[in-house]
Design an enzyme around this catalytic site. Sequence first.
Site, PDB file in Angstrom:
ATOM      1  N   THR A  45       0.816  -1.207   0.000  1.00 34.83           N
ATOM      2  CA  THR A  45       0.000   0.000   0.000  1.00 34.83           C
ATOM      3  C   THR A  45       0.853   1.262   0.000  1.00 34.83           C
ATOM      4  O   THR A  45       0.536   2.251  -0.685  1.00 34.83           O
ATOM      5  CB  THR A  45      -0.925   0.012   1.231  1.00 34.83           C
ATOM      6  N   TYR A 108     -14.219  -4.933  -0.090  1.00 33.26           N
ATOM      7  CA  TYR A 108     -15.398  -4.360  -0.732  1.00 33.26           C
ATOM      8  C   TYR A 108     -16.551  -5.355  -0.837  1.00 33.26           C
ATOM      9  O   TYR A 108     -17.678  -5.038  -0.444  1.00 33.26           O
ATOM     10  CB  TYR A 108     -15.051  -3.785  -2.115  1.00 33.26           C
ATOM     11  N   TYR A 134      -2.866 -10.683   4.470  1.00 28.95           N
ATOM     12  CA  TYR A 134      -2.872  -9.301   4.949  1.00 28.95           C
ATOM     13  C   TYR A 134      -4.229  -9.011   5.573  1.00 28.95           C
ATOM     14  O   TYR A 134      -5.226  -8.827   4.872  1.00 28.95           O
ATOM     15  CB  TYR A 134      -2.571  -8.360   3.785  1.00 28.95           C
ATOM     16  N   ARG A 139      -9.387  -1.285   6.148  1.00 31.46           N
ATOM     17  CA  ARG A 139      -9.338  -1.043   4.704  1.00 31.46           C
ATOM     18  C   ARG A 139     -10.262  -1.986   3.931  1.00 31.46           C
ATOM     19  O   ARG A 139     -10.811  -1.606   2.903  1.00 31.46           O
ATOM     20  CB  ARG A 139      -7.908  -1.205   4.178  1.00 31.46           C
ATOM     21  N   LYS A 162       0.304 -10.564   7.809  1.00 31.35           N
ATOM     22  CA  LYS A 162       0.553  -9.179   8.186  1.00 31.35           C
ATOM     23  C   LYS A 162      -0.681  -8.759   8.965  1.00 31.35           C
ATOM     24  O   LYS A 162      -1.787  -8.678   8.418  1.00 31.35           O
ATOM     25  CB  LYS A 162       0.765  -8.271   6.979  1.00 31.35           C
ATOM     26  N   ILE A 205       5.996  -5.561   9.200  1.00 27.70           N
ATOM     27  CA  ILE A 205       6.015  -4.868   7.917  1.00 27.70           C
ATOM     28  C   ILE A 205       5.559  -3.460   8.228  1.00 27.70           C
ATOM     29  O   ILE A 205       4.358  -3.210   8.416  1.00 27.70           O
ATOM     30  CB  ILE A 205       5.102  -5.541   6.876  1.00 27.70           C
TER      31      ILE A 205
END
Length: 295
Positions: A45, A108, A134, A139, A162, A205
Site C-alpha cells: 500500500t 469491498y 494481509y 481497509r 501481516k 512490515i
Amino acid sequence: MTLTGLFVPLVTPFTPTGEVAAAALETLAHEVLEAGARGIVALGTTAEPATLTGAERRLVLDICGAVCRERKAPLIVAAGSNVTADSVRTLAAFDDRIAAALTVVPYYNRPSEDGVVEHFRRVAAVSPVPLLVYHVPYRTGRPLSAETLCRLAELPNIAGFKYAAGGIDDSTIAFLSRIPSDTAVLAGDDLHAAPLLALGATGGILACANVAPAGYAELISAWRTGPLDRARTIGNRLAPLAAALFAEPNPTVLKGVLAAQGRIPTADVRLPLLPAHETTVAAALRALDGVYTVV
C-alpha cells in the site's frame, strides 16, 4: 518458512516530471537493508500500486528484486485482489525472485468468513510462493475472528500474516496465543508494533521504517532477544513518530520526510492522494529527531 525481523514496504519515489525515480528507489532499498531490515516489501500500500501502470509495477519489482538478490535478502511482493480468479492468475505467475506474496483479505465484497477461507485455499493452492495473509479490516471492511485466522494458518502454503487490525483487543490476544510456532505474524500497524511484538509477533512490515529503519529493526530485535528495557524505551520513542507519520494518509507524510532529507527527489504522490501539509511534515521531522536522540 517462518519470516522474522523487519520488512520495509518501500514508497515509490517520483521524479519532478512524474516518472518512477528508479535510482532513488534502488538507493532507498539498499539503505533500509544496510540499516538492519531483514527484507523488502514491493508494491505494498505504501508504494501506491493502484496508481502505477503495469510497466511501472514491473520496474519497481525488478529494482527491488535485483537489490534483494544482490544482498541475499528476502523479497515480499504484494499481490491479489477481491476477485479470487484474478488473484489466482496473478499469483500463479510469480517467480523464484519472490520469497512470499502479501495477499489482502478480499475487500469491498465483504464475503463471509468461510468465503475468505475458501478464497485463500484456492489462491494458496496455485501460488508457487508462500502467502502472507494481509489482515487489515479498516481497509477491507472484513474483520476476521481469531478462529478464522487460525483456520487460515492451517491451510497449506500459508506462511503467516501481516496483522493490522487497528488495535489490540481480545481477538488479537486469542489469535496470538493459539497461532502455531512455525507461522509468522508480522505487525502491520506501526503504532501498535511494540505491543504486538510483546505478545509474540515475529517481526513487522512497517511503513515508518522507510524513515527510521535502524530504530524499527532494533525494536524488533530487542523484543525478540532482549534486553526488554531497551525494547520498551525504543517503542516509547517510536510511538510519537508513528503517530506523526500517519497524521495524513499514508504515504504522504513519509514522502514529505524523505524528500526533506534529500533521500527521494520529490514528495509527490498520485491522486486521489495529495501531498502532506508542510506543518505535518515538520512535526514528523521533529518526532524523528526525538528518535535519533536514543536509537
